[in-house]
Design a protein around this motif. Structure first.
Motif, PDB file in Angstrom:
ATOM      1  N   ALA A  67       8.837  42.166  -8.157  1.00  0.00           N
ATOM      2  CA  ALA A  67       9.501  41.480  -9.084  1.00  0.00           C
ATOM      3  C   ALA A  67       9.814  40.325  -8.621  1.00  0.00           C
ATOM      4  CB  ALA A  67      10.481  41.203  -9.941  1.00  0.00           C
ATOM      5  N   THR A  68       9.408  38.571  -9.058  1.00  0.00           N
ATOM      6  CA  THR A  68       9.128  37.669  -8.232  1.00  0.00           C
ATOM      7  C   THR A  68      10.105  36.922  -8.858  1.00  0.00           C
ATOM      8  OG1 THR A  68       7.298  38.062  -6.660  1.00  0.00           O
ATOM      9  CG2 THR A  68       8.270  36.032  -7.061  1.00  0.00           C
ATOM     10  N   ALA A  69      10.523  35.539  -8.756  1.00  0.00           N
ATOM     11  CA  ALA A  69      11.108  34.902  -8.936  1.00  0.00           C
ATOM     12  C   ALA A  69       9.784  33.654  -9.936  1.00  0.00           C
ATOM     13  CB  ALA A  69      12.670  33.907  -9.362  1.00  0.00           C
ATOM     14  N   THR A  70       8.548  33.925 -10.960  1.00  0.00           N
ATOM     15  CA  THR A  70       8.120  32.900 -11.413  1.00  0.00           C
ATOM     16  C   THR A  70       8.136  33.113 -12.679  1.00  0.00           C
ATOM     17  OG1 THR A  70       6.268  34.392 -11.582  1.00  0.00           O
ATOM     18  CG2 THR A  70       7.021  33.505  -9.445  1.00  0.00           C
ATOM     19  N   GLU A  71       7.104  32.284 -13.713  1.00  0.00           N
ATOM     20  CA  GLU A  71       7.755  32.100 -15.075  1.00  0.00           C
ATOM     21  C   GLU A  71       6.493  33.511 -15.539  1.00  0.00           C
ATOM     22  OE1 GLU A  71       4.616  28.832 -16.685  1.00  0.00           O
ATOM     23  OE2 GLU A  71       6.047  27.139 -15.420  1.00  0.00           O
ATOM     24  N   MET A  72       6.100  33.866 -14.528  1.00  0.00           N
ATOM     25  CA  MET A  72       5.793  35.584 -14.728  1.00  0.00           C
ATOM     26  C   MET A  72       6.648  36.056 -15.649  1.00  0.00           C
ATOM     27  SD  MET A  72       3.049  38.325 -13.764  1.00  0.00           S
ATOM     28  CE  MET A  72       1.529  37.540 -14.458  1.00  0.00           C
ATOM     29  N   MET A  73       8.204  36.288 -15.135  1.00  0.00           N
ATOM     30  CA  MET A  73       9.181  37.399 -14.990  1.00  0.00           C
ATOM     31  C   MET A  73      10.426  36.641 -16.635  1.00  0.00           C
ATOM     32  SD  MET A  73       8.629  40.291 -13.542  1.00  0.00           S
ATOM     33  CE  MET A  73      10.412  40.134 -13.531  1.00  0.00           C
ATOM     34  N   ASP A  74       9.832  35.699 -16.691  1.00  0.00           N
ATOM     35  CA  ASP A  74      10.487  34.734 -17.717  1.00  0.00           C
ATOM     36  C   ASP A  74      11.227  35.706 -18.514  1.00  0.00           C
ATOM     37  OD1 ASP A  74      11.086  32.853 -15.478  1.00  0.00           O
ATOM     38  OD2 ASP A  74      10.307  31.348 -16.858  1.00  0.00           O
ATOM     39  N   SER A  75      10.658  35.938 -19.015  1.00  0.00           N
ATOM     40  CA  SER A  75      10.338  36.890 -20.612  1.00  0.00           C
ATOM     41  C   SER A  75      10.921  38.193 -20.442  1.00  0.00           C
ATOM     42  CB  SER A  75       9.320  36.598 -21.673  1.00  0.00           C
ATOM     43  OG  SER A  75       8.302  37.861 -20.922  1.00  0.00           O
ATOM     44  N   SER A  76      11.313  38.412 -19.151  1.00  0.00           N
ATOM     45  CA  SER A  76      11.492  40.476 -18.636  1.00  0.00           C
ATOM     46  C   SER A  76      13.212  40.320 -18.757  1.00  0.00           C
ATOM     47  CB  SER A  76      11.416  40.608 -17.440  1.00  0.00           C
ATOM     48  OG  SER A  76      11.782  41.631 -17.696  1.00  0.00           O
ATOM     49  N   LEU A  77      14.282  40.973 -19.240  1.00  0.00           N
ATOM     50  CA  LEU A  77      15.249  41.044 -18.760  1.00  0.00           C
ATOM     51  C   LEU A  77      15.949  42.125 -17.828  1.00  0.00           C
ATOM     52  CD1 LEU A  77      16.228  40.667 -22.780  1.00  0.00           C
ATOM     53  CD2 LEU A  77      16.261  39.096 -21.130  1.00  0.00           C
ATOM     54  N   ALA A  78      14.771  42.301 -16.840  1.00  0.00           N
ATOM     55  CA  ALA A  78      15.493  43.678 -16.527  1.00  0.00           C
ATOM     56  C   ALA A  78      15.827  42.635 -15.058  1.00  0.00           C
ATOM     57  CB  ALA A  78      13.364  44.588 -16.117  1.00  0.00           C
ATOM     58  N   GLY A  79      16.537  43.390 -14.871  1.00  0.00           N
ATOM     59  CA  GLY A  79      17.626  43.178 -13.301  1.00  0.00           C
ATOM     60  C   GLY A  79      17.535  44.156 -12.268  1.00  0.00           C
ATOM     61  N   GLU A  80      18.386  43.191 -11.592  1.00  0.00           N
ATOM     62  CA  GLU A  80      18.178  44.860  -9.550  1.00  0.00           C
ATOM     63  C   GLU A  80      18.843  46.156  -9.653  1.00  0.00           C
ATOM     64  OE1 GLU A  80      18.611  45.810  -5.814  1.00  0.00           O
ATOM     65  OE2 GLU A  80      17.278  44.054  -6.701  1.00  0.00           O
ATOM     66  N   ASP A  81      19.390  45.901 -11.288  1.00  0.00           N
ATOM     67  CA  ASP A  81      20.123  47.850 -11.490  1.00  0.00           C
ATOM     68  C   ASP A  81      19.020  48.127 -11.984  1.00  0.00           C
ATOM     69  OD1 ASP A  81      19.647  45.819 -13.724  1.00  0.00           O
ATOM     70  OD2 ASP A  81      21.058  47.111 -15.150  1.00  0.00           O
ATOM     71  N   LEU A  82      17.415  47.805 -12.310  1.00  0.00           N
ATOM     72  CA  LEU A  82      16.610  48.062 -12.928  1.00  0.00           C
ATOM     73  C   LEU A  82      15.356  48.339 -11.884  1.00  0.00           C
ATOM     74  CD1 LEU A  82      16.948  47.292 -17.226  1.00  0.00           C
ATOM     75  CD2 LEU A  82      17.249  49.797 -15.883  1.00  0.00           C
ATOM     76  N   GLY A  83      15.645  47.898 -11.165  1.00  0.00           N
ATOM     77  CA  GLY A  83      15.174  48.183  -9.925  1.00  0.00           C
ATOM     78  C   GLY A  83      14.229  46.789  -9.934  1.00  0.00           C
ATOM     79  N   PHE A  84      14.090  45.868 -10.252  1.00  0.00           N
ATOM     80  CA  PHE A  84      13.016  44.529 -10.542  1.00  0.00           C
ATOM     81  C   PHE A  84      14.413  42.955 -10.097  1.00  0.00           C
ATOM     82  CE2 PHE A  84      11.664  47.446 -13.587  1.00  0.00           C
ATOM     83  CZ  PHE A  84       9.722  46.367 -14.006  1.00  0.00           C
ATOM     84  N   GLY A  85      14.881  43.403  -9.138  1.00  0.00           N
ATOM     85  CA  GLY A  85      15.273  42.054  -8.609  1.00  0.00           C
ATOM     86  C   GLY A  85      14.219  41.292  -7.967  1.00  0.00           C
ATOM     87  N   ARG A  86      14.513  40.144  -8.244  1.00  0.00           N
ATOM     88  CA  ARG A  86      13.685  38.454  -7.948  1.00  0.00           C
ATOM     89  C   ARG A  86      13.533  37.967  -7.047  1.00  0.00           C
ATOM     90  NH1 ARG A  86      14.147  39.871 -13.311  1.00  0.00           N
ATOM     91  NH2 ARG A  86      13.395  39.098 -14.654  1.00  0.00           N
ATOM     92  N   ARG A  87      12.736  38.372  -6.162  1.00  0.00           N
ATOM     93  CA  ARG A  87      13.044  37.770  -4.562  1.00  0.00           C
ATOM     94  C   ARG A  87      11.834  35.958  -5.109  1.00  0.00           C
ATOM     95  NH1 ARG A  87       9.814  39.554   0.795  1.00  0.00           N
ATOM     96  NH2 ARG A  87      11.056  37.633   1.069  1.00  0.00           N
ATOM     97  N   PRO A  88      12.767  34.950  -4.268  1.00  0.00           N
ATOM     98  CA  PRO A  88      12.276  33.449  -4.342  1.00  0.00           C
ATOM     99  C   PRO A  88      10.815  33.639  -3.916  1.00  0.00           C
ATOM    100  CG  PRO A  88      14.939  33.086  -3.807  1.00  0.00           C
ATOM    101  CD  PRO A  88      14.218  34.749  -3.780  1.00  0.00           C
ATOM    102  N   VAL A  89       9.979  32.933  -4.974  1.00  0.00           N
ATOM    103  CA  VAL A  89       8.337  32.576  -4.663  1.00  0.00           C
ATOM    104  C   VAL A  89       8.228  32.331  -3.501  1.00  0.00           C
ATOM    105  CG1 VAL A  89       8.158  30.326  -5.868  1.00  0.00           C
ATOM    106  CG2 VAL A  89       5.969  32.206  -5.488  1.00  0.00           C
ATOM    107  N   ARG A 135      11.111  49.737  -2.022  1.00  0.00           N
ATOM    108  CA  ARG A 135      10.310  50.351  -1.648  1.00  0.00           C
ATOM    109  C   ARG A 135      10.824  51.049  -1.662  1.00  0.00           C
ATOM    110  NH1 ARG A 135       7.654  46.934   2.732  1.00  0.00           N
ATOM    111  NH2 ARG A 135       7.880  44.620   2.229  1.00  0.00           N
ATOM    112  N   ALA A 136      12.193  51.559  -1.274  1.00  0.00           N
ATOM    113  CA  ALA A 136      12.505  53.196  -1.269  1.00  0.00           C
ATOM    114  C   ALA A 136      12.429  53.939  -2.792  1.00  0.00           C
ATOM    115  CB  ALA A 136      14.104  53.515  -1.869  1.00  0.00           C
ATOM    116  N   MET A 137      11.775  53.797  -3.365  1.00  0.00           N
ATOM    117  CA  MET A 137      11.302  54.044  -5.455  1.00  0.00           C
ATOM    118  C   MET A 137       9.623  54.306  -4.332  1.00  0.00           C
ATOM    119  SD  MET A 137      10.887  52.860  -9.114  1.00  0.00           S
ATOM    120  CE  MET A 137      13.052  53.652  -9.042  1.00  0.00           C
ATOM    121  N   GLN A 138       9.040  53.456  -3.696  1.00  0.00           N
ATOM    122  CA  GLN A 138       7.814  53.370  -3.788  1.00  0.00           C
ATOM    123  C   GLN A 138       7.975  55.029  -2.399  1.00  0.00           C
ATOM    124  OE1 GLN A 138       7.137  49.081  -1.507  1.00  0.00           O
ATOM    125  NE2 GLN A 138       6.904  48.881  -3.884  1.00  0.00           N
ATOM    126  N   GLN A 139       8.842  54.562  -1.524  1.00  0.00           N
ATOM    127  CA  GLN A 139       8.506  55.793  -0.998  1.00  0.00           C
ATOM    128  C   GLN A 139       8.395  57.046  -1.556  1.00  0.00           C
ATOM    129  OE1 GLN A 139       7.483  55.698   3.177  1.00  0.00           O
ATOM    130  NE2 GLN A 139       7.239  57.376   2.392  1.00  0.00           N
TER     131      GLN A 139
END
Length: 272
Positions: free
Chosen positions: A190-212, A238-242
């Motif tokens: 998850a990256t801090a771009t317009e594409m993510m603006d309509s999602s409310l999922a954050g770090e607690d759900l595994g969608f912590g955003r990194r600055p572009v 990455r932990a979930m990917q592993q």
């Protein structure tokens, strides 16, 4: 990998990762054709590219149309002289339960995220190989997604397209082995771009955003190290990917208690 003086195409260059990549490449003297649907935003990116030390031309186009691949390559060849870089970045997303996602949105994701980059790459292959033969190592870079490394619920079609473009990269890399064309795939979380603006999922759900900007810096540094598979996800993802690589059903069990919260958070996530 030398990223200086690149001549190439960036799709989805009007915002987000595409814009940041164009600006970062401009700092290395790039000459770019910026492609996207929103012409005013492309001109904004072009001005930023010029300010950063590169040159840019703008082509407003829907890359899913039948004539788009040849049109883009012809324009790039004429404007830039050679093509030694292709960044397949344009993408879209619609989250939600599969039965709730409109068929038009499903088709839009397949066409833009998967079919369009395959056809554009096909159209550009001859130019990329010609540049490599002339001594300019060529680069094909596809922006996939961390979801290609661990497919998440409520993103079934998006995951399919991003996994598909990753598989395309693997196959093409092997097909072009020894030709001087470097095929790389990036897997941003998850990256801090317009594409993510309509999602409310954050770090607690595994969608912590990194600055572009951080994501693009990591991506380009990986390319300079000749990497082919570039993962810019946060440690939690990455932990979930592993976990997914070792025991997919463990991911199912880990996600199950949070499915209602995740569904509510991404129900309106749409960028098409």
């Amino acid at each position: 990998m030398d990223l200086t003086d690149r001549h190439g195409v960036v799709t989805g260059a009007g915002s987000g990762i595409g814009r940041e990549l164009a600006i970062a490449l401009a700092g290395r003297g790039a000459h770019l054709l910026l492609v996207g649907r929103r012409e005013p935003l492309l001109h904004e990116t072009a001005a930023m590219v010029s300010a950063a030390g590169g040159t840019a031309h703008v082509l407003a186009a829907d890359i899913t149309t039948e004539d788009a691949p040849e049109r883009i390559v012809t324009e790039a060849r004429g404007r830039l002289g050679r093509i030694d870089l292709l960044v397949n970045n344009a993408g879209n997303v619609r989250a939600g339960r599969l039965e709730d996602v409109h068929v038009d949105d499903i088709r839009a994701m397949v066409e833009l995220n998967l079919l369009a980059p395959i056809l554009l790459t096909r159209a550009a292959i001859a130019d990329l190989r010609a540049a490599a033969d002339a001594g300019h190592t060529s680069i094909v870079l596809a922006i996939s997604s961390g979801i290609a490394l661990v497919s998440l619920p409520f993103y079934a079609t998006y995951a399919a397209t991003k996994t598909g473009i990753a598989a395309f990269g693997h196959a093409l890399r092997r097909e072009l082995h020894g030709t001087g064309v470097h095929v790389a795939t990036a897997y941003p979380g998850a990256t801090a771009t317009e594409m993510m603006d309509s999602s409310l999922a954050g770090e607690d759900l595994g969608f912590g955003r990194r600055p572009v900007g951080e994501v693009v810096t990591d991506l380009l540094e990986a390319l300079t190290r000749d990497e082919h598979e570039i993962n810019t996800s946060l440690p939690t993802r990455r932990a979930m990917q592993q976990m997914h690589a070792n025991d997919p059903l463990a991911v199912d069990a880990a996600l199950a208690p949070r499915l209602p919260q995740l569904e509510a958070a991404v129900r309106n996530h749409r960028r098409i």
